[in-house]
Motif scaffolding. Sequence first.
Motif, PDB file in Angstrom:
ATOM      1  N   VAL A 382      55.932  44.451   4.960  1.00 53.96           N
ATOM      2  CA  VAL A 382      57.302  44.397   4.440  1.00 53.96           C
ATOM      3  C   VAL A 382      58.309  44.567   5.570  1.00 53.96           C
ATOM      4  N   PRO A 388      63.477  41.117   2.826  1.00 57.00           N
ATOM      5  CA  PRO A 388      62.609  41.838   1.883  1.00 57.00           C
ATOM      6  C   PRO A 388      63.309  42.163   0.571  1.00 57.00           C
ATOM      7  N   ILE A 393      58.949  41.879  -2.393  1.00 59.04           N
ATOM      8  CA  ILE A 393      58.128  43.069  -2.127  1.00 59.04           C
ATOM      9  C   ILE A 393      57.112  43.262  -3.252  1.00 59.04           C
TER      10      ILE A 393
END
Length: 454
Positions: A382, A388, A393
């Motif tokens: 991540v 992100p 995620i």
Amino acid sequence: QMKLLGLLDAKPSYQMVYGLALLILAQALVLFYLGKSKKDPSVKQGHEITLYAFTMIGALLILKGLQLMQNADISNVSLLYPTALAPVLLTAFISRRYGIVSNGFLAAFSVFVFKADTGTSFSIVLALFYLLSGMMGTMITRKRIASQFWNTFIWTTLFNALFISSFILYLNMPFFTKKSLLMVAFALAGGLLSYFLAVILSPYVEVLFEENAVLTLTELENPNSPLLKELVTKAPGTYHHSLMVANLSANAVGAIGGDSLFARVACYYHDVGKLRHSLFFVENLSPGMENPHDLLTPFESKEIIFGHVSEGIKMLEEAKMPQTIIDICAQHHGTTLMKFFYIKAKELDPEVKESDFRYPGPKPQTKEAAVITIADSAEAAVRSMSNPSKKAIEEFIHQLINGRIADGQFDECDISMKELKIVEHSICEGLNGTFHSRIEYPNFKKTTDLKVTE
């Protein structure tokens, strides 16, 4: 009549000494057969007998102290004895069998300690009270005692009041008198004393008999420990990564009822092997610095990356770390495939084997190890994402866990699918909270002809 009772006999009687010797022999034989039936390693049996011996000696010293106080006209102070202390400690750290054995023999030894009252109804009542009260101490579960307050409080305190109230009525004593109520108060205080003494002593017992003792882990958690100080100065990126993984793992492990403190501390040390070649790990590279792996073949890079596990194990062993933390270092990649360098190697040599690019393992053996493997990979991946978002995620973590399940990485630990779902949610929440979107503030245009007006 006095002659028949032996009151005129000048010779000392050793009957009680012989009886005590036989009782001690019986205890030794019970412990011998108990250890034999368990078939534990001799070192573990030695630890168990040592803990049993120290616990019993301490309990008998307290019992003798109360007997001396009672002889000094402090009536019924013997009820203040923490009968459940030894059973609670032995049940928590060894097994319920040892707790039951200690409880039975302590009740029997109390007859010898309070020998001045032998033959009276109170002596019998006292031994029975100790037996019943101590038995309640074996009812706790084998978890940390401090985390079982209400459970232990009910077993060791409330039932004490019921037991002594029953015996007060048996002795035909008026219940609502100062003496009777004081006996009940002493019994309640003895139960509370059992719990609080067990809580106070358990961290020190853990240090002697358990690798994951709270005091040991608290000491290792200190940033001033030698390995962590070296990690901060030589591999700051790895240190920060370890902190992030520790937070994610501790929360997820706690959510499934595991040892969150152990998970946190183990994460601090899981990547110490990167100290040997810190600049070969991207988190330690300064902005603009060339990646040294660009100058190496995939096979050379593989050996360096693999090396951080084996080197970490060596460093932790040299530092005499608990074996459980060393195990986490060995298992935190399991037998996963190093995909990036495997694909590059495949481009150079189509005959390359996938097994050559798999970590040596072993696979995670505990729930804590399983969670740490997920958190470790998730945090690193991540962090490298360009954008992100919450959805990105969550999709990545879901695919990561499913991939590990399909790869058989959790086959050797007892983590369930339900627990993996909880872990997935916890890690997603943690990463979303860390890598959330931030507002991009506009730059103020510089002007040279600002005018101030009223």
